[in-house]
Write an enzyme that holds these catalytic residues in place. Structure first.
Site, short mmCIF file in Angstrom:
data_model
loop_
_atom_site.label_atom_id
_atom_site.label_comp_id
_atom_site.label_asym_id
_atom_site.label_seq_id
_atom_site.Cartn_x
_atom_site.Cartn_y
_atom_site.Cartn_z
N GLN A 212 64.01 16.57 29.81
CA GLN A 212 63.80 15.71 31.44
C GLN A 212 65.44 16.23 31.98
O GLN A 212 65.50 15.83 33.19
CB GLN A 212 63.53 14.55 31.49
N CYS A 213 66.33 16.05 30.83
CA CYS A 213 67.54 16.13 31.87
C CYS A 213 67.80 17.12 32.89
O CYS A 213 67.37 18.09 32.37
CB CYS A 213 68.97 15.73 31.03
N THR A 214 68.60 17.44 33.80
CA THR A 214 69.35 18.28 34.42
C THR A 214 70.54 18.32 33.51
O THR A 214 71.99 17.75 34.10
CB THR A 214 69.71 18.15 36.30
#
Length: 359
Positions: A212-214
């Site tokens: 989910q992290c950019t």
């Protein structure tokens, strides 16, 4: 150039997101003399943030972390002095596919969502410009709709692994129709969602936290933040503001694939600070940029007239229906995207419906 310093000093700027992009944009706004800046974010400062997010220090990470919006607002005052009017607002930006109100505290969840949505709408309506600097794709939907409904200019910035996007969303149709200059290009510019053929949905579903992290190269945020801020300032130095047209595409010599915009001051897109592209897309994989123009999609799930009017008419109830719809079908129906896709599929079937006798 003829800089309107007084106007810049009085502008009210809303930053949706107080992360890497939000911190970068805020610092550059200070450099332009803008002093009225509001942050919106619901996250807290973690120990991994200060190396990338320039408004935070290790003190902000202690005891579970300060709210990013509050810490960023305090940091601006510490940097530029008491004349900075900065506020941090902690609220949730509700998103398509992220349902609320279905738990055991359903009534309180719905009421909290109503307050957040009402507050966000007012913040956008009270601002001179909005910067959309959030993480997920779907978190950009509601601010896009609200900005159009409130006729507030919006600048969008997004990051990939080695690429970045900055764009100014086109104004609502009503704003373009009010332009007296008949010679202006009144083609409405598209929004972040105009190239999509499906409604935004929950992009975090069935994904681990690390997925989910950019993940992005460290230098991109500074580039995108600088481009976004410069585009906004130039836009407000154009007589038409966010209704200004994008530059016309002009080919270079006999090379049909090359487009090199040149500002000689005669373009309808020229401002006191240069041309106003619709989009700026760059990559550090090849160290190149391009400035494409994408017209508004009439069945866009965010900026189409049908969606904006539905929000103006139904407000919270429309947002609730979109957020609690798991497959995006409600939004696709309201925008006309479902009908558009159905018609496109029929046309495609007709193309391949060969008669054996004609082969």
């Amino acid at each position: 150039p003829s800089l309107d310093v007084e106007r810049l000093s009085q502008m009210k700027v809303l930053l949706l997101g107080a992360g890497t992009l939000g911190c970068g944009v805020a610092r550059i706004l200070l450099g332009w003399g803008i002093r009225k800046i509001t942050f919106v974010d619901s996250g807290r400062v973690s120990y991994s943030n200060p190396v990338r997010q320039s408004l935070f220090g290790l003190e902000d990470c202690k005891d579970g972390g300060k709210y990013k919006a509050v810490a960023a607002a305090e940091s601006l005052v510490a940097i530029a002095g008491p004349d900075v009017q900065s506020e941090g607002v902690v609220l949730t930006i509700h998103m398509p596919g992220h349902s609320f109100g279905g738990g055991k505290d359903g009534a309180s969840e719905v009421e909290a969502a109503r307050k957040d949505i009402t507050r966000l709408d007012k913040l956008i309506g009270d601002s001179d410009v909005v910067f959309l600097l959030t993480d997920t794709r779907e978190s950009r939907w509601l601010p896009t709709v609200m900005a159009l409904a409130r006729e507030t200019p919006l600048i969008n910035a997004a990051l990939g692994l080695d690429s970045w996007l900055v764009m100014r969303h086109g104004p609502p149709s009503s704003s373009l129709s009010s332009i007296a200059d008949s010679s202006s290009n009144k083609q409405r510019l598209g929004c972040y969602f105009c190239s999509d053929v499906v409604a935004p949905e929950n992009s975090t579903r069935d994904r681990t936290l690390d997925q989910q992290c950019t993940v992005t190269r460290p230098g991109l945020a500074s580039i995108a933040a600088g481009m976004a801020t410069e585009l906004m300032v130039a836009m407000f130095h154009h007589s038409l503001g966010h209704c200004a047209p994008a530059p016309e595409a002009k080919r270079v010599g006999s090379n049909s694939g090359a487009y090199a915009p040149v500002d000689n001051g005669t373009s309808a897109s020229s401002s006191a600070l240069g041309l106003l592209p619709h989009q700026i897309r760059g990559t550090v994989a090849t160290y190149t940029m391009m400035t494409p123009t994408v017209p508004a999609f009439s069945s866009c799930t965010a900026c189409s007239d049908l969606v904006v009017e539905e929000y103006r008419k139904e407000g919270f109830e429309f947002v609730k229906s979109v957020c609690c719809d798991k497959d995006g079908s409600h939004l696709e129906k309201v925008s006309g995207l479902a009908s558009f896709r159905e018609e496109a599929n029929k046309k495609l079937e007709e193309c391949f419906d060969w008669d054996d006798d004609e082969e």
